[in-house]
Design an enzyme around this catalytic site. Sequence first.
Site, PDB file in Angstrom:
ATOM      1  CG  ASP A 108      -1.659  -7.220  -0.188  1.00 13.99           C
ATOM      2  OD1 ASP A 108      -0.873  -7.429   0.734  1.00 13.99           O
ATOM      3  OD2 ASP A 108      -1.881  -6.077  -0.648  1.00 13.99           O
ATOM      4  CD1 TRP A 111       0.984   1.899   4.638  1.00 11.95           C
ATOM      5  CD2 TRP A 111      -1.223   1.545   4.464  1.00 11.95           C
ATOM      6  NE1 TRP A 111       0.618   2.091   3.318  1.00 11.95           N
ATOM      7  CE2 TRP A 111      -0.718   1.881   3.191  1.00 11.95           C
ATOM      8  CE3 TRP A 111      -2.590   1.280   4.609  1.00 11.95           C
ATOM      9  CZ2 TRP A 111      -1.533   1.948   2.063  1.00 11.95           C
ATOM     10  CZ3 TRP A 111      -3.415   1.360   3.484  1.00 11.95           C
ATOM     11  CH2 TRP A 111      -2.871   1.688   2.223  1.00 11.95           C
ATOM     12  CG  ASP A 162       3.497  -5.242   3.083  1.00  9.04           C
ATOM     13  OD1 ASP A 162       3.771  -5.879   2.051  1.00  9.04           O
ATOM     14  OD2 ASP A 162       2.362  -5.232   3.583  1.00  9.04           O
ATOM     15  CG  ASP A 221      -1.020  -6.822   4.823  1.00  9.68           C
ATOM     16  OD1 ASP A 221      -2.224  -7.044   4.592  1.00  9.68           O
ATOM     17  OD2 ASP A 221      -0.473  -5.728   4.585  1.00  9.68           O
ATOM     18  CD  GLU A 256       2.357  -1.814   5.997  1.00 12.16           C
ATOM     19  OE1 GLU A 256       1.429  -1.674   6.820  1.00 12.16           O
ATOM     20  OE2 GLU A 256       2.329  -2.645   5.071  1.00 12.16           O
ATOM     21  CE  LYS A 265       0.945   0.364  -1.279  1.00 11.96           C
ATOM     22  NZ  LYS A 265      -0.327  -0.294  -0.987  1.00 11.96           N
ATOM     23  CG  HIS A 284       4.265  -2.064   1.118  1.00  7.63           C
ATOM     24  ND1 HIS A 284       3.706  -1.389   2.165  1.00  7.63           N
ATOM     25  CD2 HIS A 284       3.234  -2.753   0.538  1.00  7.63           C
ATOM     26  CE1 HIS A 284       2.418  -1.668   2.250  1.00  7.63           C
ATOM     27  NE2 HIS A 284       2.118  -2.499   1.279  1.00  7.63           N
ATOM     28  CG  ASP A 294       1.220  -4.077  -1.956  1.00  2.64           C
ATOM     29  OD1 ASP A 294       1.509  -5.166  -1.423  1.00  2.64           O
ATOM     30  OD2 ASP A 294       0.643  -3.152  -1.357  1.00  2.64           O
ATOM     31  CG  HIS A 305       2.348  -6.121   7.266  1.00  2.00           C
ATOM     32  ND1 HIS A 305       1.519  -5.107   6.869  1.00  2.00           N
ATOM     33  CD2 HIS A 305       2.057  -6.358   8.577  1.00  2.00           C
ATOM     34  CE1 HIS A 305       0.773  -4.736   7.895  1.00  2.00           C
ATOM     35  NE2 HIS A 305       1.092  -5.471   8.942  1.00  2.00           N
TER      36      HIS A 305
END
Length: 411
Positions: A290, A179, A253, A319, A220, A222, A256, A288, A280
């Site tokens: 997390d 990524w 992810d 993640d 990955e 995004k 994303h 995003d 993820h």
Amino acid sequence: MSYKEAQKKYAKIGVDTEKAIAALAKIPISMHCWQGDDVGGFESVGGASNGIQTTGDYPGKATTPEQLMADIKFAMDLIPGKHRVNLHACYGIHTGKVVDRDKLGPEQFKPWVDWAKKNGYGLDFNPTFFSHRNVVDGLTLSSPDPKIRAFWVKHGIQCLKIAEYFAKELKSPCAINFWAPDGYKDEPSDRLGPRQRMADSLDKIFKTKYDKKMVVPTFESKLFGIGVESYTVGSHEFVMGYAQSRKILALLDMGHFHISENVADKISSFLMFFGKVAFHISRPVRWDSDHVIRQNDDLRAAAQEIVKMGPENFIIALDYFDASICRVAAWVLGMRNMQKELLKAMLVPNAQLKALQDAGEFTAQLVLQEEYKNYPFEAVWDEFCARMGVPAGEEWFKTVQKYEKDVLLKR
Ligand code: RNT
Ligand code: ZN
């Protein structure tokens, strides 16, 4: 309700709880080392930058390899089953001068391998294309400067070698996820050039010889990041096209995509055209962000797809990174939440619901989908944890609180 009673209740709808317990025990989840220190790593004291940011300053974070290893092990011991640890290149262990990213090799990761062997963990890996002076104008693999691109290409190549070293030493295939944060804050005049350069850089990386059975590259995508709002080089379409044409895996992810997109819906298409899906697991809150994963509808939907498509076809990696709460608790909670949702998904009579869909029985489908949500999942979870030798309920948190008091807060 006792496990025996729950088992009977599930049997009535054609669900075998013993099978579910056995299947769950076989699903390894790749636990991300970076929740332990806010994506800091061991190269500098500056913390995460260039495309990654954490918020919060909860005390007790790991600042040395020994501390991080101890914290991961502590968390793992409260999580049922055998799992993997996901490392980033910035977590290399340097004696003396820090070895730069383009020169990293197995040497900087030997202590991790020794530790993983001792504890029976598999290892996964990630090149680190952020938190570094060579992220110039937010660009790495797609930089217009050939010297900058060459540096990051070399980093990617070295990381493939490290991944192969992990896989061979631990006798377990290593997933290595690429990524890169590359993108622009405002409307670029050229959207094609950076993508061509990134593809070319990646081709140079993947031209290196590596054991294709033991090293599994994933890429990955995004949508955007803070400071990179207008254009991301590694967009969803770019990653899909690149991965498909180069026969590597694309990685989804959960944070994303546009916030209203259903990421779980993408899984079946990925499976059809890639054969395997890398994931993820994260929780975006408005962006995003997390956050630690919760047992919410998004996680439930993803887990249901994973179970229906066959968990053996997935690389499941967590993640998220929350620096505002106890980091060890964040690991344990997230890992267990993932496992709980996988178990819930296994305790649904999916064949029966599919038959209702195909017969156009949409009322019955809706009613049963909802009714099954209230089946006695907890009794099965408790049984699973008991067999795996870990606490079933919230008692695990008391153990973490004690560790926090005795160890984390003394740092
Ligand atoms: C960033 C990506 C990436 C990172 C890790 C640390 O938006 O999700 O996967 O979180 O590599
Ligand atoms: Zn990610």
